[in-house]
Write a protein that holds these residues in place. Structure first.
Motif, short mmCIF file in Angstrom:
data_model
loop_
_atom_site.label_atom_id
_atom_site.label_comp_id
_atom_site.label_asym_id
_atom_site.label_seq_id
_atom_site.Cartn_x
_atom_site.Cartn_y
_atom_site.Cartn_z
N THR A 179 1.07 -1.23 0.04
CA THR A 179 -0.11 0.01 -0.18
C THR A 179 0.95 1.16 0.08
N ASN A 180 1.88 1.23 0.83
CA ASN A 180 2.85 2.23 0.83
C ASN A 180 3.45 2.56 -0.53
N SER A 181 3.80 1.66 -1.33
CA SER A 181 4.65 1.87 -2.31
C SER A 181 3.83 2.33 -3.59
N VAL A 182 2.42 2.43 -3.50
CA VAL A 182 1.55 3.11 -4.32
C VAL A 182 1.47 4.29 -4.16
N LYS A 183 1.56 4.81 -2.85
CA LYS A 183 1.34 6.36 -2.53
C LYS A 183 1.94 7.34 -3.19
N ASN A 184 3.25 6.99 -3.83
CA ASN A 184 3.98 7.76 -4.73
C ASN A 184 3.76 7.64 -6.24
N THR A 185 2.69 6.69 -6.40
CA THR A 185 2.33 6.42 -7.71
C THR A 185 1.72 7.63 -8.29
N LYS A 186 1.75 8.23 -9.45
CA LYS A 186 0.98 9.27 -9.98
C LYS A 186 -0.43 8.71 -10.33
N LYS A 187 -1.31 9.50 -9.58
CA LYS A 187 -2.83 9.32 -9.92
C LYS A 187 -3.34 9.83 -10.87
N ALA A 188 -3.22 9.31 -12.33
CA ALA A 188 -3.42 9.62 -13.48
C ALA A 188 -5.08 9.65 -13.79
N ASN A 189 -5.71 10.60 -14.40
CA ASN A 189 -7.14 10.55 -14.49
C ASN A 189 -7.54 9.53 -15.75
N GLY A 190 -8.50 8.96 -15.41
CA GLY A 190 -9.04 7.75 -16.43
C GLY A 190 -8.34 6.58 -16.09
N THR A 191 -7.70 6.50 -15.12
CA THR A 191 -6.84 5.00 -14.50
C THR A 191 -6.90 5.01 -13.09
N LEU A 192 -6.81 3.87 -12.70
CA LEU A 192 -6.69 3.49 -11.19
C LEU A 192 -5.26 3.47 -10.51
N GLU A 227 -13.46 -12.18 -6.27
CA GLU A 227 -12.12 -12.49 -6.73
C GLU A 227 -11.99 -11.74 -8.42
N ALA A 228 -13.28 -11.76 -8.80
CA ALA A 228 -13.32 -11.19 -10.35
C ALA A 228 -13.18 -9.85 -10.38
N VAL A 229 -13.83 -8.77 -9.30
CA VAL A 229 -13.78 -7.51 -8.92
C VAL A 229 -12.36 -7.19 -8.88
N ALA A 230 -11.83 -8.08 -8.04
CA ALA A 230 -10.46 -7.51 -7.78
C ALA A 230 -9.32 -7.71 -8.81
N GLY A 231 -9.69 -8.70 -9.62
CA GLY A 231 -8.69 -8.89 -10.68
C GLY A 231 -8.66 -8.02 -11.71
N GLN A 232 -10.13 -7.36 -11.98
CA GLN A 232 -10.26 -6.34 -12.92
C GLN A 232 -9.82 -4.99 -12.23
N LEU A 233 -9.84 -4.95 -11.27
CA LEU A 233 -9.22 -3.47 -10.55
C LEU A 233 -7.91 -3.54 -10.62
N ARG A 234 -7.19 -4.61 -10.39
CA ARG A 234 -5.73 -4.82 -10.33
C ARG A 234 -5.07 -4.61 -11.69
N SER A 235 -5.80 -5.02 -12.74
CA SER A 235 -5.43 -5.10 -14.28
C SER A 235 -5.60 -3.50 -14.63
N ALA A 236 -6.43 -2.75 -13.93
CA ALA A 236 -6.65 -1.31 -14.22
C ALA A 236 -5.37 -0.56 -13.53
N GLY A 237 -4.55 -1.30 -12.59
CA GLY A 237 -3.58 -0.60 -11.87
C GLY A 237 -3.89 -0.10 -10.47
N ASN A 365 -14.29 6.64 -13.46
CA ASN A 365 -15.52 7.83 -13.84
C ASN A 365 -15.16 8.79 -12.61
N TYR A 366 -15.51 8.02 -11.59
CA TYR A 366 -15.39 8.72 -10.14
C TYR A 366 -13.98 9.69 -9.84
N PHE A 367 -12.92 8.83 -10.03
CA PHE A 367 -11.63 9.54 -9.87
C PHE A 367 -11.29 10.55 -11.25
N SER A 368 -12.07 10.45 -12.15
CA SER A 368 -11.57 11.32 -13.24
C SER A 368 -12.49 12.99 -12.95
N GLU A 369 -13.30 13.08 -12.21
CA GLU A 369 -13.66 14.29 -11.77
C GLU A 369 -12.80 15.19 -11.07
#
Length: 369
Positions: A179-192, A227-237, A365-369
């Protein structure tokens, strides 16, 4: 002489019954049970018409001295009391009650604003609070709770999963370092990319959830869906935290605590619905407050355009996992397992993957706003 004889015999019988006949209604030592219902009424007599004299909550432990016609006798506020026996879960052996002496160990708090309680459980009163980074000596441990020595010399209890020394402090085995490792990852609009999403598969273990057509359990459908939801979310970053990763029971409080112990961007609780009328169908997304409403709208909109079930919209509800969550939070009902058409879709891998796609799209879509 006869006038004296009968009273004497009566007194002797009375004394014999008091001294030698055991009192079977109040055993000296009972058996320990855990309450398996969210709220359980405590009554003055073994009947549903008995006066309600109090309430117990899920996870409370009680000592039962006898059972009678489906009711179990205990004591409440010093008085004999009765509760419905079918809501009791046996606590096997004394090991679950035992408190391990760990006086030579220390523990460090890993979450912010952690409650310190008077006893080992969420039903005990809060006596203080502490923050991430604070270190304490452990006095003893009971189950998932540590008894710690406070700076004022008193002791209190903290949940072990909110420390660096506990059974669930890494949220079902996932590393806090991740979790800490992703804090410094840039949060780009349109991605997770850079977002931490907590996925909460409802129910589990001793809690089967709702029961659908053919006796199917909600928990058995939620697990593959999660598990399916988690897999899709991880694939989106996204960095995904699961509140449970198997078929075991997790309290509502622990689910919230897991979410609050991470730098969570969104919390998504997954469920399936039931209703006595088989014609009732469709999906819905619940939110608690304004901070959650936008997330609920985006995700439910994506569900409506992705899955083949009717949309019942986004609705407000006072669920604990939403109310006490610091992150934007939603609880999703992904269809009715008492509706034949809904259930036929729900049981398929295609539907579960579509749910994952819809949630991913809604979050993007939510995080893109």
């Amino acid at each position: 002489m006869k006038k004296i004889y009968f009273p004497v015999v009566g007194i002797c019988i009375l004394l014999f019954s008091i001294l030698f006949i055991p009192n079977t209604s109040h055993a000296e030592q009972g058996e320990i049970y855990e309450i398996g219902e969210i709220i359980l009424n405590v009554r003055s007599e073994p009947s549903s018409s008995g006066k309600v004299i109090g309430q117990l909550v899920e996870g409370n432990k009680v000592e039962i001295f006898q059972k009678k016609h489906g009711w179990a006798q205990t004591y409440y506020a010093g008085e004999e009391a009765w509760i419905a026996a079918h809501y009791l879960i046996p606590v096997s052996g004394k090991s679950q009650q035992a408190k391990t002496d760990r006086s030579n160990e220390q523990v460090t708090i890993t979450a912010s604003n952690v409650n310190i309680r008077s006893g080992p459980g969420e039903n005990h009163p809060v006596i203080a609070s502490t923050d991430s980074g604070n270190t304490y000596n452990i006095v003893k441990t009971s189950g998932d709770w540590h008894n710690i020595e406070l700076t004022n010399g008193n002791t209190g209890w903290v949940a072990s999963w909110l420390t660096n020394n506990g059974t669930n402090n890494n949220a079902a085995g996932q590393s806090k370092k991740q979790t800490n490792s992703v804090k410094n990852t840039k949060k780009a609009n349109g991605t997770l990319n850079g977002y931490t999403i907590v996925v909460d598969p409802g129910h589990g273990g001793k809690d089967p959830g709702a029961i659908g057509l053919g006796g199917i359990y909600e928990k058995d459908l939620i697990s593959p869906t999660a598990e399916a939801v988690a897999g899709q979310l991880r694939s989106a970053g996204a960095n995904v935290i699961m509140t449970r990763s198997g078929d075991y029971f997790v309290t509502l409080g622990k689910r919230v605590a897991i979410s609050n112990s991470y730098d969570t961007d969104a919390f998504v609780s997954l469920h399936y619905n039931t209703f006595p009328m088989l014609s009732i169908n469709g999906t819905s997304t619940y939110y608690y407050s304004d901070k959650d409403a936008g997330l609920a709208t985006k995700v439910q909109s994506a569900m409506a355009s992705t899955v083949p079930l009717a949309s019942r919209g986004s609705l407000q509800a006072n669920y604990k996992v939403l109310r006490e969550n610091r992150a934007p939070s939603i609880l999703m009902e992904l269809g009715f397992i008492t509706n034949p058409n809904d259930l036929a879709h729900i049981k398929t891998a295609d539907y579960q993957n579509n749910v994952g796609q819809a949630i991913t799209t809604g979050l993007q879509n939510y995080f893109s706003e």
